[in-house]
Enzyme design. Structure first.
Site, PDB file in Angstrom:
ATOM      1  CG  HIS A 159     -76.136  19.655   9.697  1.00 22.61           C
ATOM      2  ND1 HIS A 159     -75.559  20.785   8.833  1.00 22.61           N
ATOM      3  CD2 HIS A 159     -77.392  20.004   9.691  1.00 22.61           C
ATOM      4  CE1 HIS A 159     -76.208  21.763   8.562  1.00 22.61           C
ATOM      5  NE2 HIS A 159     -77.511  21.073   8.931  1.00 22.61           N
ATOM      6  CB  CYS A 246     -71.223  22.051   4.163  1.00 25.51           C
ATOM      7  SG  CYS A 246     -70.749  21.495   5.754  1.00 25.51           S
TER       8      CYS A 246
HETATM    9  C1  CIR Z   1     -75.518  26.855   9.301  1.00 22.61           C
HETATM   10  O1  CIR Z   1     -75.353  27.015  10.585  1.00 22.61           O
HETATM   11  O2  CIR Z   1     -76.321  26.385   8.634  1.00 22.61           O
HETATM   12  C2  CIR Z   1     -74.404  26.968   8.717  1.00 22.61           C
HETATM   13  N1  CIR Z   1     -73.578  28.235   9.392  1.00 22.61           N
HETATM   14  C3  CIR Z   1     -73.327  25.987   8.576  1.00 22.61           C
HETATM   15  C4  CIR Z   1     -73.949  24.844   7.595  1.00 22.61           C
HETATM   16  C5  CIR Z   1     -72.952  23.848   7.479  1.00 22.61           C
HETATM   17  N2  CIR Z   1     -73.442  22.557   6.597  1.00 22.61           N
HETATM   18  C6  CIR Z   1     -73.554  21.352   6.810  1.00 22.61           C
HETATM   19  O3  CIR Z   1     -72.749  21.092   7.431  1.00 22.61           O
HETATM   20  N3  CIR Z   1     -74.147  20.646   5.784  1.00 22.61           N
END
Ligand code: CIR
Length: 254
Positions: A159, A246
């Protein structure tokens, strides 16, 4: 400030992974780290509200991806990963008492992890999770409130906020290998230590920066720059490709 969080799912080990190899995840340890994270937010003055758990959604703990919350509106996202799309319903219900809601629609996709607010600018990462249609919908939704949207190219990480986060209204912390520092001019750019590529993800809570304990060189540099730092262990959640931003949605009292 309210910090919305969501419990670590017992199925966390089935999470989405893009840039990481799957390694065994100790869910009990992830739960413990998540509790320490919530406690740190509470210490920094946040009221922690847990959105009802979603045990069947491995990535639900990464609540940031489900909404972009501004003072005037909450934009409920349409996450880029199909397995995450239905995470948003409970988050929308939780946010509804606090903000008018706007919903990103098909074929747009946006992950909240791709959206960084600095002043009245929303920097939005163009990534496999956030497409141009989603960025256009987001821009349309926030324009009436005086926000500009600036798309940013991201390479090598999940991201935008894996690569860059705001330290204050004039400064960002960034990994220049994943995002071009020039994209943020005229903001001041502080670079992560090159041995700590994942260190750019920090949460700003008032005047304090909440950071993962795993990045001592970058964290020491931030303290040397005068930032007040609180660190939390987050390495178990990092195995699911999540970082500190997150795990919460911060909502200012209005
Ligand atoms: C994903 O791949 O969506 C989750 N395993 C990790 C999301 C992490 N979120 C973020 O960096 N905002």
């Amino acid at each position: 400030m309210i910090a919305f969080t969501r419990a670590v799912s017992p199925t966390l080990a089935n999470c989405e992974l893009t840039h990481l190899d799957r390694s065994p995840i100790d869910v009990a340890r992830a739960i413990e780290q998540h509790a320490q994270y919530e406690a740190a937010l509470a210490t920094l003055g946040c009221t922690v509200h847990r959105v009802p758990a979603a045990p069947d959604h491995p990535d639900a703990v990464f609540i940031e991806d489900t909404a972009v919350v501004l003072d005037e509106v909450a934009v409920i996202t349409r996450p880029g990963a199909e397995s995450r799309r239905t995470e948003v319903e409970a988050v929308a219900a939780a946010l509804a008492p606090y903000r008018p809601l706007h919903q990103i629609q098909h074929p747009g996709t946006v992950d909240g992890g791709d959206v960084m607010l600095v002043g009245r600018t929303l920097y939005v990462g163009r990534t496999p999770r956030t497409n141009d249609d989603g960025i256009a919908q987001l821009a349309e939704a926030v324009r009436p409130f005086g926000y500009a949207v600036t798309p940013v190219e991201v390479q090598g990480c999940l991201h935008l906020k894996s690569a860059v986060t705001a330290l204050d209204d004039a400064t960002v912390l960034c990994n220049p290998r994943w995002v071009s520092p020039g994209a943020f001019a005229p903001l001041r750019v502080v670079a992560v230590d090159l041995h700590e590529p994942n260190a750019a993800n920090v949460v700003r809570v008032g005047r304090t920066v909440l950071a993962a304990a795993a990045y001592p060189r970058t964290n020491a540099a931030l303290e040397a720059h005068g930032y007040a730092l609180v660190t939390v262990p987050a390495d178990e959640l990092a195995k699911a490709e999540g970082a500190v931003t997150c795990c919460s949605l911060l909502v200012a009292a209005s």
